[in-house]
Design a protein around this motif. Structure first.
Motif, mmCIF file in Angstrom:
data_model
loop_
_atom_site.group_PDB
_atom_site.id
_atom_site.type_symbol
_atom_site.label_atom_id
_atom_site.label_comp_id
_atom_site.label_asym_id
_atom_site.label_seq_id
_atom_site.Cartn_x
_atom_site.Cartn_y
_atom_site.Cartn_z
ATOM 1 N N GLN A 197 0.825 -1.210 0.000
ATOM 2 C CA GLN A 197 0.000 0.000 0.000
ATOM 3 C C GLN A 197 0.862 1.264 0.000
ATOM 4 O OE1 GLN A 197 -3.544 0.181 -0.242
ATOM 5 N NE2 GLN A 197 -2.959 2.278 -0.723
ATOM 6 N N LYS A 198 1.917 1.283 0.767
ATOM 7 C CA LYS A 198 2.793 2.459 0.816
ATOM 8 C C LYS A 198 3.527 2.636 -0.512
ATOM 9 C CE LYS A 198 4.917 5.937 2.715
ATOM 10 N NZ LYS A 198 4.330 7.208 2.968
ATOM 11 N N ASP A 255 0.972 4.148 -2.813
ATOM 12 C CA ASP A 255 0.744 5.559 -2.476
ATOM 13 C C ASP A 255 1.907 6.441 -2.925
ATOM 14 O OD1 ASP A 255 -1.673 4.818 -1.309
ATOM 15 O OD2 ASP A 255 -0.865 4.826 0.740
ATOM 16 N N THR A 256 3.127 5.945 -2.760
ATOM 17 C CA THR A 256 4.302 6.720 -3.155
ATOM 18 C C THR A 256 4.343 6.915 -4.665
ATOM 19 O OG1 THR A 256 5.515 5.888 -1.231
ATOM 20 C CG2 THR A 256 6.817 6.889 -2.992
ATOM 21 N N LYS A 284 1.792 6.785 -6.693
ATOM 22 C CA LYS A 284 0.632 7.613 -7.043
ATOM 23 C C LYS A 284 0.864 9.094 -6.751
ATOM 24 C CE LYS A 284 -4.356 7.560 -6.586
ATOM 25 N NZ LYS A 284 -5.490 6.925 -5.959
ATOM 26 N N SER A 285 1.785 9.394 -5.840
ATOM 27 C CA SER A 285 2.034 10.797 -5.490
ATOM 28 C C SER A 285 2.842 11.533 -6.566
ATOM 29 C CB SER A 285 2.729 10.895 -4.133
ATOM 30 O OG SER A 285 4.057 10.430 -4.212
#
Length: 168
Positions: free
Chosen positions: A17-18, A21-22, A24-25
């Motif tokens: 998940q991290k 998220d990274t 996707k940022s």
């Protein structure tokens, strides 16, 4: 462990998940990765940690090449992402170096990257190549890109790292 307290390690399922998220940022710089794809390829991810917090990651994929043999296969470094507070601290450099070491036992002749930051990769020993020399990548990945109409008008720069010159 790096001087700054940052360590590089193989990714684990709990990191998916991290990593997602990274990546996707950075919507302008990186192609999105589905969480399911990250989980399915978790064994091809390395992550950077600082104080127990995931601050970056990198992955690689083997390029399918029909008729290739031995060292002719190419491996692509993908999804290099470092959280913004850790930019400029050597995390990206350490992740790429660690990825190269993980790829080395495959005995490929080159590592490929498509990037918006060619200067970064140039400092790590990559050199720019015409996209026409990486048609296997164009066919396997770029053809399905949702961001650009054509791989040849895409602003990403194609670069390779020569494993044979490196001794790998």
């Amino acid at each position: 462990m790096m001087k700054s307290g940052i360590s590089i390690r193989p990714a684990e399922f709990r990191d998916a998940q991290k990593i997602f998220d990274t990546i996707k940022s950075f919507p302008e710089e990186l192609l999105p990765r589905a969480i399911s794809g990250i989980v399915q390829n978790i064994d091809r991810f390395l992550v950077a940690e600082c104080g127990g917090e995931l601050v970056g990651g990198v992955s690689w994929q083997i390029m399918p090449e029909i008729g290739a043999s031995g060292r002719d296969h190419a491996v692509e470094i993908v999804s290099l992402a470092v959280t913004k507070p850790f930019h400029g601290r050597g995390v990206g450099r350490a992740l790429v170096a660690a990825a190269i070491e993980r790829i080395r036992p495959l005995h490929t002749s080159q590592i490929l990257v498509l990037t918006f930051t060619p200067d970064f990769f140039r400092r790590l020993g990559f050199r720019e190549v015409p996209k026409t020399t990486i048609m296997h990548k164009i066919y396997a990945g770029c053809i399905n890109c949702t961001k650009y109409d054509s791989p040849f008008t895409c602003p990403e720069v194609a670069m390779v790292y020569d494993m044979e010159k490196d001794g790998g």
